[in-house]
Design a protein around this motif. Structure first.
Motif, mmCIF file in Angstrom:
data_model
loop_
_atom_site.group_PDB
_atom_site.id
_atom_site.type_symbol
_atom_site.label_atom_id
_atom_site.label_comp_id
_atom_site.label_asym_id
_atom_site.label_seq_id
_atom_site.Cartn_x
_atom_site.Cartn_y
_atom_site.Cartn_z
ATOM 1 N N ALA A 12 -19.529 5.168 40.956
ATOM 2 C CA ALA A 12 -20.219 4.364 40.370
ATOM 3 C C ALA A 12 -21.681 4.695 40.110
ATOM 4 C CB ALA A 12 -20.393 3.003 41.247
ATOM 5 N N THR A 13 -22.215 5.802 40.326
ATOM 6 C CA THR A 13 -23.353 6.178 40.129
ATOM 7 C C THR A 13 -23.598 7.034 39.178
ATOM 8 O OG1 THR A 13 -23.547 7.892 42.029
ATOM 9 C CG2 THR A 13 -24.275 5.820 42.609
ATOM 10 N N GLU A 43 -28.663 3.850 31.097
ATOM 11 C CA GLU A 43 -28.382 2.306 31.262
ATOM 12 C C GLU A 43 -28.890 1.289 30.312
ATOM 13 O OE1 GLU A 43 -28.945 1.127 35.841
ATOM 14 O OE2 GLU A 43 -30.718 0.704 35.033
ATOM 15 N N ARG A 79 -24.075 2.682 31.945
ATOM 16 C CA ARG A 79 -24.110 1.606 32.789
ATOM 17 C C ARG A 79 -24.783 0.360 32.225
ATOM 18 N NH1 ARG A 79 -26.949 1.773 38.647
ATOM 19 N NH2 ARG A 79 -26.613 -0.237 39.243
ATOM 20 N N ILE A 96 -21.949 -5.658 36.965
ATOM 21 C CA ILE A 96 -22.180 -4.145 36.735
ATOM 22 C C ILE A 96 -20.835 -3.602 35.992
ATOM 23 C CG2 ILE A 96 -22.700 -1.752 37.798
ATOM 24 C CD1 ILE A 96 -23.611 -3.624 40.086
ATOM 25 N N TYR A 97 -21.143 -2.783 34.926
ATOM 26 C CA TYR A 97 -20.032 -2.136 34.068
ATOM 27 C C TYR A 97 -20.493 -0.728 33.656
ATOM 28 C CZ TYR A 97 -19.629 -7.146 32.938
ATOM 29 O OH TYR A 97 -19.369 -8.553 32.970
ATOM 30 N N LEU A 98 -19.464 0.045 33.827
ATOM 31 C CA LEU A 98 -19.224 1.446 33.178
ATOM 32 C C LEU A 98 -18.527 1.496 32.153
ATOM 33 C CD1 LEU A 98 -19.274 3.324 36.827
ATOM 34 C CD2 LEU A 98 -21.205 3.077 35.314
ATOM 35 N N TYR A 107 -23.602 8.047 35.371
ATOM 36 C CA TYR A 107 -23.796 7.535 33.953
ATOM 37 C C TYR A 107 -24.981 8.205 33.414
ATOM 38 C CZ TYR A 107 -27.469 4.614 36.386
ATOM 39 O OH TYR A 107 -28.157 4.241 37.025
ATOM 40 N N ASN A 145 -15.065 0.808 34.836
ATOM 41 C CA ASN A 145 -15.301 -0.031 36.060
ATOM 42 C C ASN A 145 -16.045 -1.329 35.621
ATOM 43 O OD1 ASN A 145 -15.632 -0.897 38.428
ATOM 44 N ND2 ASN A 145 -16.447 0.879 39.283
ATOM 45 N N GLN A 146 -15.623 -2.230 36.364
ATOM 46 C CA GLN A 146 -16.219 -3.505 36.250
ATOM 47 C C GLN A 146 -16.343 -4.154 37.678
ATOM 48 O OE1 GLN A 146 -14.180 -6.259 33.533
ATOM 49 N NE2 GLN A 146 -15.406 -7.937 34.249
#
Length: 79
Positions: free
Chosen positions: A3-4, A9, A38, A72-74, A6, A63-64
């Motif tokens: 999740a980190t 942002e 992100r 948080i969205y990727l 990216y 990812n959501q």
């Protein structure tokens, strides 16, 4: 991908529909194709709007997640 990981942002916290998606539309262009953006948002409507944005414009929602009132969205930019 964790999740980190990216490339850029977008902080859309405190903004309400349609602002987060309008900002996303501009910010995604700052990411190279295949890169990851992100997005941080507090508007619950983003849970509907951001997946649709990705689907219609050919981006991948990697990812959501939700952490209290933070969404948080990727998003991997498509071609």
């Amino acid at each position: 991908m964790s999740a980190t990981e990216y490339d850029l942002e977008l902080d859309a916290r405190g903004l309400f529909c349609p602002e987060p998606v309008m900002m996303l539309h501009n910010r995604i262009n700052d990411v190279q194709p295949g890169g990851v953006l992100r997005v941080l948002a507090t508007d619950p409507s983003t849970t509907r709007d951001i997946p649709r944005f990705c689907q219609f414009l050919g981006h991948e929602l990697i990812n959501q997640s939700e952490d209290d009132d933070l969404f948080i969205y990727l998003i991997r930019r498509g071609q």
